[in-house]
Structures are given as C-alpha cells and as structure tokens.
Design a protein around this motif. Structure first.
Motif, short mmCIF file in Angstrom:
data_model
loop_
_atom_site.label_atom_id
_atom_site.label_comp_id
_atom_site.label_asym_id
_atom_site.label_seq_id
_atom_site.Cartn_x
_atom_site.Cartn_y
_atom_site.Cartn_z
N THR A 123 2.79 -40.23 18.02
CA THR A 123 3.83 -41.39 17.53
C THR A 123 4.77 -40.61 17.45
O THR A 123 6.55 -40.82 17.68
N VAL A 124 4.71 -39.19 16.53
CA VAL A 124 6.23 -38.30 15.85
C VAL A 124 6.68 -38.08 17.28
O VAL A 124 7.55 -38.45 17.48
N GLY A 125 5.96 -37.96 18.48
CA GLY A 125 6.86 -37.14 19.90
C GLY A 125 7.47 -38.02 19.91
O GLY A 125 7.76 -38.58 20.98
N GLU A 126 6.77 -39.57 20.36
CA GLU A 126 7.01 -40.84 20.73
C GLU A 126 8.42 -41.28 19.98
O GLU A 126 9.19 -41.05 21.01
N VAL A 127 8.60 -40.95 19.12
CA VAL A 127 10.03 -41.33 18.34
C VAL A 127 10.67 -40.30 19.12
O VAL A 127 12.17 -40.92 19.35
N VAL A 128 10.18 -39.42 18.94
CA VAL A 128 11.44 -38.43 19.55
C VAL A 128 11.54 -38.73 20.95
O VAL A 128 12.91 -38.28 21.38
N ARG A 129 10.98 -39.22 21.42
CA ARG A 129 11.59 -38.62 22.99
C ARG A 129 12.10 -40.63 23.45
O ARG A 129 13.35 -39.99 23.92
N VAL A 130 12.10 -41.43 22.33
CA VAL A 130 12.50 -42.69 22.57
C VAL A 130 14.18 -42.19 22.12
O VAL A 130 15.10 -42.84 22.82
N ALA A 131 14.02 -42.05 20.95
CA ALA A 131 15.80 -41.35 20.31
C ALA A 131 16.50 -40.61 22.12
O ALA A 131 17.50 -40.38 22.26
N GLY A 132 15.90 -39.43 21.99
CA GLY A 132 16.16 -38.30 23.17
C GLY A 132 16.67 -39.77 25.08
O GLY A 132 17.73 -39.44 25.22
N ALA A 133 15.95 -40.30 24.75
CA ALA A 133 15.98 -41.28 26.47
C ALA A 133 16.74 -42.33 25.97
O ALA A 133 17.77 -42.43 26.96
N GLU A 134 17.39 -42.71 24.33
CA GLU A 134 18.79 -43.82 24.71
C GLU A 134 19.45 -43.60 23.88
O GLU A 134 20.32 -44.07 23.54
N SER A 135 19.42 -41.56 24.34
CA SER A 135 20.83 -41.18 23.52
C SER A 135 21.58 -41.26 21.71
O SER A 135 22.26 -41.19 21.78
N ILE A 136 20.37 -41.49 20.72
CA ILE A 136 20.00 -41.75 20.04
C ILE A 136 20.55 -40.51 19.22
O ILE A 136 19.18 -39.82 19.11
N ASP A 137 21.51 -40.13 18.40
CA ASP A 137 21.09 -39.07 17.28
C ASP A 137 21.26 -39.60 16.61
O ASP A 137 22.57 -39.84 15.63
#
Length: 463
Positions: free
Chosen positions: A106-120
């Motif tokens: 899940t840690v990696g999943e949150v990081v992945r979505v943040a990158g995909a959605e351009s969330i800094d």
C-alpha cells in the motif's frame, strides 16, 4: 514569539485552508453515498469511480475535506496496521501475513497514485526508523523486529547503537529497527490533491454538510437526505457524533508540535539525512518527521480522551501538552533546547474496543464502513478504500471475490466501548499508567518491561 496553537494544524498553516465547496441543497439520490471527506472517503470515491465510471458517487463532509485526522496527522505513510496479532490468533498466521503484505504494498500504491495524478505531497521514501533508548525498550524493540520478520518483512533491518546514530543521532539510543515500507508525506497536500482528482473524475463532493444519521440506503443531513443503495461510513474519529454510534469507536486524542525551520549546522549535528519517519518503543510513544522545509514535526498523546467522546473544534492544544512534547523533542535532541516551537495542534483518531482496524459491508442493508486505524491511517485508509471498492463490486455482481475481500479484517465484528464514566476512567487511567511506566523504565535501567504497562495492556484488551 509563542507558538500558533490550533488553526486546524501546521499543515494548513503552510498550505492554506481550502475555499469551501457548496453544501447539499436538498434531497438527492446516488449509487453510492460516502459519509466523510478524509482519506478513507476520498480514496474510496477515487477507486470506485476509476473501476466503474458510470457510478453516481456523492461524498458528504461535515466541515471541509481533511478537517479531521487526514489534515492533522504526522505524515507517516507506513505499513503498520492495527490488530494484526489478533487477526493471526483468529484466522491463522498465513492470513495475517497476507494482510501485512497488502499493507507493505500500500505504501507504494499511494506513491504511485500521487505520481499518476500529479499530486506533489512532499513524499520522500526514507522508510521508518523506530528507536530504543532504555534496556526495557531495547527488549521490546528486538521482540517487535522479530515479529515483523515473522509476518513477512524480510527486508527489515535491526540496527545497533552505532548504526542508529549513522541514520539519526537520537540521544542515548541503544538500537533501532528500520523498514523500507514507509515514507514522509505532507498530509494536506496529499489530501487536497486527492480531493481534486476525485472531483475531476466526476464525483460530487458536498462540504459543510454534517450527516446526523445513517440508516439503510439513507444519509440524513440538516439540508436533505441522500438516498443510495450503498451508504459508506468513513468518519474514523468522528464516528461517535452519529446517531447510535456513541460507543462504536472511541475518539482518541493525539497532539503535535512543529519547530521553526532548522539550519544546516543543526542538521549536521542531528543527521537525519535519509528523512526517515521516526518513532520509539515507549508505551506512550512519539512519532516525528523531518519536513520538506527542514522543521521537526513531532507528536504523541496529550489529553488522550475527552469525556463523552467529545472532539475538539480547531485543534487547540493545552500548554502542558505542548511542553510535554517539547520535553520529548529535547530528550531526543538536546541541542534543540532553545529552538522555538512554531505550531501546536491536536486531532482525534478512531479506536475500536479491541484495537483492530476493519472494513465491513453489510450486504442485507447496503451499509459499509472502514476505520479504527488507531493512528496508522495514512496508508491503511488506502487499503481500506480499495477493499470497500472490491466488496461493492462483488456485491453488485460486477466482479468476484478478490485477494482484498478475503483479508482477515473484512467484516470483523467488535463489541462497543463501555458507557461513561467507565470509558473515561479507563482510557485516562491507561495512559497515566503508560506514562508512569515510561518514567520507571527511563530511570530504572532494568531490562524488563514495566509490570504496570503490561497490566494496562491487558485491561485495555491490547494484547
């Protein structure tokens, strides 16, 4: 200059309180209505809408998205989950190992979505470092490390005093354990980015819309009732404010401070170049991070519980709690004795009676809920949301059972908390015992855990 006390949290002081969205304007219908605009509610809306774009999804938030724990936490995106040991006893070791592996991912999943959605969100994957600075803490640390390895964390490391100082120079630290499954985040930047992503997908979000009652296929507010086949309660520490839920999840209070920005010479002395999230093995434990603008944000228990499951308004924190947190800061880093505390704030987290996080969907009523994270909700909320998505898709015939819907925390049942004044006396007494136990261990130098803490754990059903 005195610290800014309250104002929701330091994270809003740096990123600004958002312009409020419109409230509900009358009765409405939806396919899914989600009560609560924090991490659990928004992640659930996100994953449901991505999986089934045709769904009409409505989120109802009493104040504004991120007003609760999602906007006040310590920014620990990590793989801890409440209740794992109990689930191992109830469902077997292998089942609990699956739950832990899901949390690791899940840690990696949150990081992945943040990158995909351009969330800094100021994310830095430095892992989690938990230190011991007394013999008794070192004993618990080694046992904790061994348990984590037994639950599948083969990449976790046990560090001695010298190796610990090579990461962070915590005064008196005699050892630590480190896992790569953790990251520092700016909670509000993550929350705001997620809310924007959800709206961009077509989810309707109403703010300033408190839900007063949840019943099958109905979410009742002062402005109207939203009817939907599925009504999901994602209210965590604020669950007690709902009709009939006063004793469901106890709103546990946690408090934080943030220092002024620290200069390069201070960081040279402290270390912390890896920007790990930092915790300890005390009974009344602390948690900290090195922020993107080079402050230390540190938290722990202040006043742990307010009579009648009351919650605060704007995060204002008692001066004695601010001073207690400062003492922890200086005990860890004596060179910070003269550093100014710039912000102080508090918030509540949800605690079930058996201290187990859970996800539930009642297929006969369409009512679902997730929470009880006991302070580890930044990542757990994401796993809970994906689990709710799968449960709804399975129930509606859109998909079959998945790896997530068979995890041991799904549809877990737990009894209610005791009525007042028993729960007030019990919780306040428990944390008083933990503080005494920590002091005993700090000055006693014995290798055994305080018997007082062991007794408090048994009374609280934490073992």
């Amino acid at each position: 200059m005195s610290a800014i006390n309250g104002g929701i949290s330091f994270w809003y002081a740096t990123d600004g309180i958002p312009v409020p969205r419109e409230p509900l304007s009358g009765d409405a219908t939806a396919d899914v209505v989600i009560v609560g605009g924090g991490y659990t509610g928004l992640w659930t809306a996100y994953y449901l809408k991505k999986a089934a774009p045709f769904l009409n999804i409505t989120v109802l938030e009493s104040r504004f998205c991120g007003y609760g724990a999602s906007g006040r936490n310590g920014g620990w995106l990590y793989n801890g989950i409440a209740g794992r040991d109990r689930y191992a006893k109830l469902h077997g070791q292998d089942s609990a190992v699956r739950l832990q592996r899901a949390m690791n991912d899940t840690v990696g999943e949150v990081v992945r979505v943040a990158g995909a959605e351009s969330i800094d969100a100021d994310i830095h994957q430095g892992g989690v470092l938990e230190v011991a600075y007394t013999p008794a803490q070192l004993g618990r640390l080694k046992a904790f490390h061994a348990a984590e390895v037994a639950f599948g964390e083969k990449d976790r490391e046990l560090l001695g005093a010298r190796e610990t100082a090579g990461r962070v120079r915590v005064s008196g630290a005699v050892g630590s354990t480190w896992t790569p499954h953790g990251a520092r985040v700016h909670p509000v930047k993550l929350l705001k980015g997620l809310a924007s992503a959800v709206e961009a997908l077509g989810v309707t979000v109403y703010e300033s819309t408190p839900v007063t009652e949840i019943r099958p296929r109905h979410a009742v507010t002062p402005y109207g009732t939203v009817r939907a086949p599925y009504v999901l309660r994602c209210t965590e520490g604020f669950t007690a404010s709902l009709k009939g839920q006063r004793r469901a999840w106890l709103p546990m209070n946690s408090s934080m401070i943030a220092t002024e920005p620290l200069g390069p010479e201070v960081w040279e002395a402290i270390g912390w170049a890896g920007r790990e999230t930092l915790g300890d093995m005390a009974h009344a434990y602390m948690y900290a991070q090195r922020t993107a603008d080079d402050r230390i944000a540190l938290g722990g228990r202040g006043v742990p519980y307010r009579f009648g499951s009351r919650t605060d308004n704007d995060g204002r924190t008692q001066p004695a709690t601010v001073e207690a947190l400062r003492e922890i800061l200086v005990r860890f880093f004596p060179q910070l004795a003269g550093v100014r505390i710039s912000h102080a704030w508090s918030g509540v987290l949800g605690v079930p009676r058996d201290w187990c996080a859970s996800v539930t969907l009642d297929r006969t009523t369409g009512l679902g809920w997730a929470g009880g994270y006991v302070g580890s909700g930044v990542a757990t909320a994401n796993l809970a949301a994906r689990t709710l998505r799968d449960l709804i898709q399975e129930d509606s015939g859109q998909a079959g059972a998945t790896e997530l819907t068979t995890l041991p925390w799904v549809n877990h049942k737990v009894r209610m908390w005791e009525p007042e004044p028993l729960r007030w006396v019990g919780v306040r007494g428990m944390y008083a015992a933990y503080r005494v136990a920590d002091r005993q261990e700090l000055v006693g130098h014995g290798p055994a855990t305080s018997r007082l803490a062991t007794l408090a754990n048994r009374i609280a059903s934490r073992n």
